[in-house]
Motif scaffolding. Sequence first.
Motif, short mmCIF file in Angstrom:
data_model
loop_
_atom_site.label_atom_id
_atom_site.label_comp_id
_atom_site.label_asym_id
_atom_site.label_seq_id
_atom_site.Cartn_x
_atom_site.Cartn_y
_atom_site.Cartn_z
N TYR A 136 -8.57 -9.15 51.59
CA TYR A 136 -9.73 -9.83 52.11
C TYR A 136 -9.24 -11.01 52.57
N GLU A 137 -10.15 -11.74 53.54
CA GLU A 137 -9.80 -13.14 54.13
C GLU A 137 -11.32 -13.85 53.95
N GLY A 138 -11.22 -15.23 53.52
CA GLY A 138 -12.37 -16.06 53.31
C GLY A 138 -12.55 -15.99 51.80
N LEU A 139 -13.84 -16.62 51.57
CA LEU A 139 -14.06 -16.74 50.32
C LEU A 139 -14.05 -15.60 49.22
N THR A 140 -13.50 -16.07 48.12
CA THR A 140 -13.52 -14.94 47.23
C THR A 140 -14.89 -14.42 46.65
N ILE A 141 -15.78 -15.30 46.91
CA ILE A 141 -17.16 -15.01 46.20
C ILE A 141 -18.05 -14.07 47.26
N ASN A 142 -17.40 -14.40 48.79
CA ASN A 142 -18.01 -13.22 49.54
C ASN A 142 -17.30 -11.89 49.44
N CYS A 143 -16.04 -11.93 48.96
CA CYS A 143 -15.48 -10.46 48.72
C CYS A 143 -16.21 -9.87 47.29
N CYS A 144 -16.27 -10.67 46.52
CA CYS A 144 -17.43 -9.98 45.51
C CYS A 144 -18.47 -9.62 45.82
N ARG A 145 -19.38 -10.37 46.65
CA ARG A 145 -20.63 -9.59 47.24
C ARG A 145 -20.14 -8.31 48.04
N GLU A 146 -19.34 -8.28 48.77
CA GLU A 146 -19.05 -6.98 49.57
C GLU A 146 -18.85 -5.77 48.72
N ILE A 147 -18.17 -6.21 47.31
CA ILE A 147 -17.64 -5.00 46.75
C ILE A 147 -18.74 -4.80 45.59
N ASN A 148 -19.58 -5.63 45.54
CA ASN A 148 -20.71 -5.61 44.48
C ASN A 148 -20.05 -5.97 42.93
N ALA A 149 -19.00 -6.77 42.98
CA ALA A 149 -18.40 -7.27 41.77
C ALA A 149 -19.39 -8.46 41.19
N ARG A 150 -19.49 -7.99 39.86
CA ARG A 150 -20.17 -9.34 39.02
C ARG A 150 -19.41 -10.20 38.36
N PHE A 151 -17.95 -9.69 38.48
CA PHE A 151 -17.22 -10.74 37.57
C PHE A 151 -15.73 -10.85 38.47
N ILE A 152 -15.35 -12.26 38.03
CA ILE A 152 -14.01 -12.44 38.75
C ILE A 152 -13.10 -12.53 37.60
N LEU A 153 -11.90 -12.03 37.48
CA LEU A 153 -10.93 -12.19 36.48
C LEU A 153 -9.74 -13.04 36.99
N ARG A 154 -9.43 -14.02 36.16
CA ARG A 154 -8.40 -14.85 36.23
C ARG A 154 -7.59 -15.00 35.14
N GLY A 155 -6.13 -15.09 35.27
CA GLY A 155 -5.44 -15.25 34.12
C GLY A 155 -4.94 -16.66 33.96
N ILE A 156 -4.78 -17.04 32.89
CA ILE A 156 -4.54 -18.73 32.46
C ILE A 156 -3.32 -18.90 31.84
N ARG A 157 -2.48 -19.64 32.38
CA ARG A 157 -1.09 -19.69 31.80
C ARG A 157 -1.14 -21.06 30.79
N THR A 158 -1.41 -22.23 31.56
CA THR A 158 -1.53 -23.47 30.77
C THR A 158 -2.96 -24.21 31.14
N ILE A 159 -3.00 -25.18 30.29
CA ILE A 159 -4.08 -25.78 30.60
C ILE A 159 -4.56 -26.35 31.87
N GLY A 160 -3.44 -26.79 32.42
CA GLY A 160 -3.69 -27.01 34.08
C GLY A 160 -4.30 -25.99 35.01
N ASP A 161 -3.87 -24.78 34.62
CA ASP A 161 -4.41 -23.61 35.38
C ASP A 161 -6.07 -23.32 34.80
N PHE A 162 -6.25 -23.57 33.72
CA PHE A 162 -7.81 -23.67 33.36
C PHE A 162 -8.55 -24.84 33.91
#
Length: 157
Positions: free
Chosen positions: A70-96
């Motif tokens: 996908y291109e553009g905003l992740t939130i727009n991709c969520c809308r297009e695929i009907n995703a209600r959740f975004i998953l993110r992996g966190i390695r460090t406090i900086g990532d968080f």
Amino acid sequence: MQRICLFPGTFDPITLGHTDVIDRSLDLFDEIVIGIGVNSSKMPMFPLEQRMQWIRDIYSHTPKVKVISYEGLTINCCREINARFILRGIRTIGDFEYEKAIADVNRMMESNIETIFLSCTPQYSTLASSLVRDVVRYGGDASQLLPQRVLQDIKKA
């Protein structure tokens, strides 16, 4: 209502850190869509179709995992695929801190989409795609960093 989750990233390449997060999230969602973000200002090391094929191959036995680009905003991709959740992996406090800021803006744009943070398994907490690319670029041993399927193609090249 299906629990559809988008796991966005460049996956250049997909690492064992990524697959760890995906594998640990399988029980949380009905469908996990790996969304490869295309950024015209970035020049990836591996072509988009190659990255998508690696993910398809790695998860060929897991029908609830899909891959898209996908291109553009992740939130727009969520809308297009009907995703209600975004998953993110966190390695460090900086990532968080960085990911929380993005999650807050996403929530402002779409209040019904939740960002779920999974902390990385300790053995993968320092694993970043940029570091993996350097190991690959300079011929280092990436066997503890990459899925077997990705290693096979890199060794052929």
